[in-house]
Scaffold this active site. Structure first.
Site, mmCIF file in Angstrom:
data_model
loop_
_atom_site.group_PDB
_atom_site.id
_atom_site.type_symbol
_atom_site.label_atom_id
_atom_site.label_comp_id
_atom_site.label_asym_id
_atom_site.label_seq_id
_atom_site.Cartn_x
_atom_site.Cartn_y
_atom_site.Cartn_z
ATOM 1 N N HIS A 109 0.799 -1.232 0.000
ATOM 2 C CA HIS A 109 0.000 0.000 0.000
ATOM 3 C C HIS A 109 0.832 1.283 0.000
ATOM 4 C CE1 HIS A 109 -3.503 -2.409 0.229
ATOM 5 N NE2 HIS A 109 -3.628 -2.513 1.528
ATOM 6 N N HIS A 178 -9.639 1.905 0.836
ATOM 7 C CA HIS A 178 -9.540 0.757 1.741
ATOM 8 C C HIS A 178 -10.586 0.840 2.860
ATOM 9 C CE1 HIS A 178 -7.711 -2.654 3.651
ATOM 10 N NE2 HIS A 178 -6.612 -2.597 2.911
ATOM 11 N N GLU A 309 -11.872 -3.922 -2.480
ATOM 12 C CA GLU A 309 -10.929 -2.936 -2.994
ATOM 13 C C GLU A 309 -10.765 -3.114 -4.510
ATOM 14 O OE1 GLU A 309 -7.275 -3.247 -0.461
ATOM 15 O OE2 GLU A 309 -8.606 -4.599 0.638
#
Length: 344
Positions: A109, A178, A309
């Site tokens: 991420h 997220h 996601e």
């Protein structure tokens, strides 16, 4: 008619560079959303149940302090590259790049200080808010100066999230939100009574560090076949699954299409996900452990929320047969996801 309000949410601590964090409240007759200029975080999302009552269906914190501490990306936009890059390493134009490793042997991420941990510049729109930031060349090890716009717009019961980006050098990019959902209301103990379906004929098997093996596997005859709605708790038991943290491969094409649906039968709340993206990471909050105190002093145990996601496939920069995540100078990255709330 959508109302947009703007207010101060708090101030970043000096060690994080200081700066004012704003909150933007988007409200229609059926949905109310609060979005922060820190990480473009969806901090609150209230939607009606069958009885007409509103409940907040996303996990998060009541104060800025919660978001400045370590947390599992609650509600945030993550990047430059969402999901995992194996060994935090990739090669572009013959040059190897090494990223910070923040997920075992991998980069996750965006690295140590990804897009979720920085302040964005907001612009209020008639029915939403657009956030902008300039990611400098070399930030978190990525090549190129990257201009990024993330726009949230609310239209009745539909929240649209548009991601745009332009780069000065070829760079991988993969943006997503997220948010952790529990349609029973945040703070509810689990998601076992939710029904989930995902429009995917194949998924990506992963190794023990959650990196795709490279195989694109058919869901037919496996616990990953979610093409018809399943009750999550029963399904996990039937297939002896610890939970999901996998990419589902969506039908090809860049047009908007329905890719997933979640329903909470006791309240009637539903969530439909539409997107232009090629992948969907379905995550069932396997790493939540009850240690975080969330909104209203709620605790968030394992399997107390799910994430859908929309994104590119994980580690695509290292797998040439996956859809490419590389953005070239002169091109524009442009994807949209729509979250549609209702009752059934």
């Amino acid at each position: 008619m959508v109302e947009v309000k703007r207010e101060v949410f708090g101030h970043m601590p000096p060690e994080e560079g200081g700066g004012e964090v704003e909150k933007f409240v988007l409200q229609s007759g059926s949905v109310r959303v609060e979005i922060l200029s820190l990480g473009c975080i969806i901090a609150v999302l209230e939607t009606r149940g069958r009885d007409g009552r509103f409940a907040d269906v996303v996990l998060g914190f009541d104060t800025l302090e919660g978001y400045t501490r370590k947390h599992p990306f609650f509600g945030a936009v993550v990047g430059r590259v969402a999901n995992r890059i194996a060994k935090g390493r990739f090669t572009v134009d013959g040059k190897e790049y090494q990223l910070f490793l923040n997920n075992g042997p991998n980069s996750l991420h965006g690295g140590a200080r990804g897009f979720d941990k920085v302040l964005w510049s907001p612009q209020v729109l008639p029915n939403g808010v657009c956030f902008f930031r300039l990611s400098p060349d070399g930030e978190e090890g990525y090549p190129g100066e990257l201009k990024v716009w993330v726009t949230y717009t609310l239209n009745d019961s539909e929240l649209a999230i548009n991601y745009r980006a332009q780069t000065s050098k070829t760079t991988p990019i993969n943006l997503t939100n997220h948010a952790y959902f529990n349609l029973a209301g945040q703070g509810s103990p689990d998601i076992y009574d939710h029904e989930i379906s995902i429009e995917a004929d194949s998924y990506l098997p992963v190794d023990d560090t959650k990196i795709p093996t490279g195989e694109v596997a058919a869901v037919q005859g496996t616990g990953f076949d979610l093409r018809q709605p399943v009750e999550l708790g029963k399904h996990l038991k039937t297939f002896h699954l610890e939970g999901f943290d996998h990419n589902f491969c969506l039908p090809p094409g860049r047009a908007r299409r329905l890719v997933a649906r979640a329903r909470h039968p006791p309240t009637g709340r539903t969530l439909e996900v539409h997107t232009t993206q090629p992948g969907l990471q379905f995550y069932t909050g396997n790493n939540l452990d009850g240690s975080l105190k969330g909104k209203g002093t709620a605790v968030y145990p394992k399997h107390s929320a799910f994430c859908l996601e929309t994104q590119n496939w994980p580690d695509a920069v290292n797998k040439p047969h996956f859809p490419s995540t590389l953005l070239l100078p002169g091109e524009e990255y442009n994807h949209t996801t729509w979250l549609c709330f209702g009752t059934a």
